[in-house]
Write an enzyme that holds these catalytic residues in place. Structure first.
Site, PDB file in Angstrom:
ATOM      1  CD  GLU A   1     -12.456  -9.373  17.227  1.00  0.00           C
ATOM      2  OE1 GLU A   1     -13.488 -10.064  17.007  1.00  0.00           O
ATOM      3  OE2 GLU A   1     -12.192  -8.851  18.316  1.00  0.00           O
TER       4      GLU A   1
ATOM      5  CG  HIS B   1      -2.079  -0.977   1.061  1.00  0.00           C
ATOM      6  ND1 HIS B   1      -2.978  -1.250   2.072  1.00  0.00           N
ATOM      7  CD2 HIS B   1      -2.460  -1.758   0.004  1.00  0.00           C
ATOM      8  CE1 HIS B   1      -3.845  -2.161   1.659  1.00  0.00           C
ATOM      9  NE2 HIS B   1      -3.552  -2.476   0.411  1.00  0.00           N
TER      10      HIS B   1
END
Length: 253
Positions: free
Chosen positions: A223, A117
């Site tokens: 998560e 990125h």
């Protein structure tokens, strides 16, 4: 976790994929977390070409603040564990979604890392191919520009300069994509670790699966993510806690 038993011989090929969760433990806010907002503005709406075109001063103010925070941050135990793992693998590549320099400061060589990125400390022209990266000089320039709220201009074509990161809606950098594809094409990895990323971008899942091809795929994330159902091992802990233990088990086997 009895990870070490699988690696009693040398570790040949390793791929590590990291996301914002790894740097969050160094105090770098994630976009989507509870600290991921800036002055009640959604960062996802600031990190776009449209936002820069509409209000480049605001976008630069935000990025300068992010740069300042990153400079003051320190690599955490996850960054250090990944650098340690790289030293013990015959072939190693880290692909990170993070635009900070914490992996590099932890000791990971540039040639073993792809910032898919971009790099927040690169400033590039919005029109031509000119870019610059001078950490100390840039810091001094930023301090001067902050006082005047100046958007830097290109020394080659006088167009507005922008942070050297990939914004929402933009293509991933071709050169870095080729580096990833080249590594994936080099053969199956003995170990793939995916840490601190929500894996919401399809290419993260695709690269992890292509690299592991049914082999060892460890996900480190508190998560559930879209990658979780494919992982051979799930570690529901923060990266700075889990990765040092995992890497020690591997390299000391």
């Amino acid at each position: 976790m009895e990870i070490a038993a699988a690696y009693r011989s040398s570790i040949v090929r390793v791929l590590v994929l990291t996301g914002a969760g790894v740097s969050a433990e160094s105090g770098i806010p994630t976009f989507r977390g509870k600290d991921g907002y800036w002055r009640n503005l959604d960062p996802a709406k600031l990190a776009t070409p449209e936002a820069f075109e509409k209000n480049p001063e605001l976008v630069w103010e935000w990025y300068r603040e992010r740069r300042h925070r990153i400079r003051n941050a320190q690599p955490n135990a996850a960054h250090e564990a990944i650098a340690k793992l790289a030293q013990h693998a015959d072939e190693f590549l880290l692909v990170t979604q993070n635009v900070d320099d914490l992996h590099a400061r932890a000791g990971l060589p540039k040639e073993k890392m792809v910032q898919i990125h971009g790099d927040i400390f690169v400033t590039r022209c919005s029109r031509c191919d000119f870019s610059r990266r001078d950490y100390e000089q840039e810091q001094e320039q930023e301090q001067e520009e902050e006082e005047e709220v100046v958007v830097p201009r290109c020394s080659q074509c006088d167009a507005l300069m922008r942070p050297g990161v990939v914004w929402f809606g933009e293509q991933l950098p071709w050169t870095e994509m080729q580096r990833v594809k080249g590594y994936l094409g080099g053969g199956v990895c003995d170990l793939v670790i995916v840490a601190g990323t929500t894996a919401t971008f399809g290419y993260i899942v695709d690269w992890a699966l292509r690299a592991s091809r049914g082999g060892e795929l460890i996900e480190v994330n508190p998560e559930e993510t879209p990658l979780s159902r494919f992982a051979t091992r799930l570690v529901r802990e923060p990266a700075a806690i889990a990765l040092p233990r995992i890497v020690d088990q591997i390299v000391n086997s």
